[in-house]
Scaffold this active site. Structure first.
Site, mmCIF file in Angstrom:
data_model
loop_
_atom_site.group_PDB
_atom_site.id
_atom_site.type_symbol
_atom_site.label_atom_id
_atom_site.label_comp_id
_atom_site.label_asym_id
_atom_site.label_seq_id
_atom_site.Cartn_x
_atom_site.Cartn_y
_atom_site.Cartn_z
ATOM 1 C CG HIS A 12 -0.160 -0.018 2.530
ATOM 2 N ND1 HIS A 12 0.394 1.103 3.107
ATOM 3 C CD2 HIS A 12 0.154 -1.053 3.347
ATOM 4 C CE1 HIS A 12 0.999 0.779 4.223
ATOM 5 N NE2 HIS A 12 0.881 -0.533 4.401
ATOM 6 C CD GLU A 92 1.269 -4.696 8.611
ATOM 7 O OE1 GLU A 92 1.859 -5.788 8.376
ATOM 8 O OE2 GLU A 92 1.706 -3.583 8.275
#
Length: 219
Positions: A12, A92
């Site tokens: 990201h 994550e």
């Protein structure tokens, strides 16, 4: 089995947490948005991806976090080319829920001394835990290649540690090799390319911050 020609991994763009780690005390990790810089990074990466994919179809798997969804949106991919699936196993590493900044900094120091693969954050995950769920995702990914309409490209929009662990699992890297590598930068890509011999190779290596220190021989 129609294996894809490319499997592209993307981290990201810069998030609010990358820019200011105090935000973790006020917002949950999954809800953090891209910064203006992060959106610009994602748009630049999107231009390169559109040129890479051309008119080919893309099977997209995106982490369920806000910043990964925003990164994917900023790529500007043609909706007619993509099939998008949210994939929680690409999230994550869990560091716990509401985070105390000083405690997380202390735990990161412990992790650096103990090892990124084995150290488990209090109320969170170790790198080994993430490796296990990435391995489970890989099994699902391989099964998707059996579909008669399997696209020529796979795109994973995820996180830095998850990218390294995906490659570790795919290429059978040792823990020592994983520990020697750095995360990619925000909106950076790594691409697995299918060769004429039926094997995948990585288009470029991860940066190495030290030499691997294995406990014994592998391979």
């Amino acid at each position: 089995m129609a294996r894809p020609q490319r499997i592209v991994l993307v981290r990201h763009g810069e998030s609010e947490g990358n820019a200011d780690d105090t935000v973790y005390e006020r917002e949950p990790d999954h809800a953090l948005a891209l910064t203006g810089i992060g959106r610009g990074q994602a748009e630049e990466t999107g231009a390169r991806l559109r040129a890479l994919f051309g008119g080919e179809r893309i099977n997209v798997f995106v982490s369920p976090y806000r910043r990964t969804h925003q990164t994917l949106q900023a790529f500007g991919l043609d909706p007619e080319q993509v099939r998008i699936r949210e994939e929680p196993r690409l999230r994550e590493q869990d560091w716990g829920n509401w985070q105390d900044r000083d405690d997380v900094r202390l735990q990161k120091a412990y992790r650096d001394a103990y090892g990124h693969f084995f150290y488990r954050f209090a109320q969170g995950e170790s790198g080994a835990d993430v490796y296990d769920r990435v391995s489970a995702f890989l099994e699902s990914l391989h099964r998707s290649f059996d579909a008669p309409d399997s696209p020529e490209n796979v795109l994973l929009v995820t996180h830095g540690l998850t990218m390294r662990l995906f490659c570790m699992r795919w290429f059978h890297w040792s823990v020592a090799e994983f520990e020697s590598l750095s995360n990619p930068g925000n909106a950076e890509t790594r691409t697995l390319l299918l060769g004429a011999d039926g094997r995948y190779t990585l288009d470029r290596p991860f940066d190495r911050w030290r030499l691997p220190e294995p406990y014994g021989r592998t391979g």
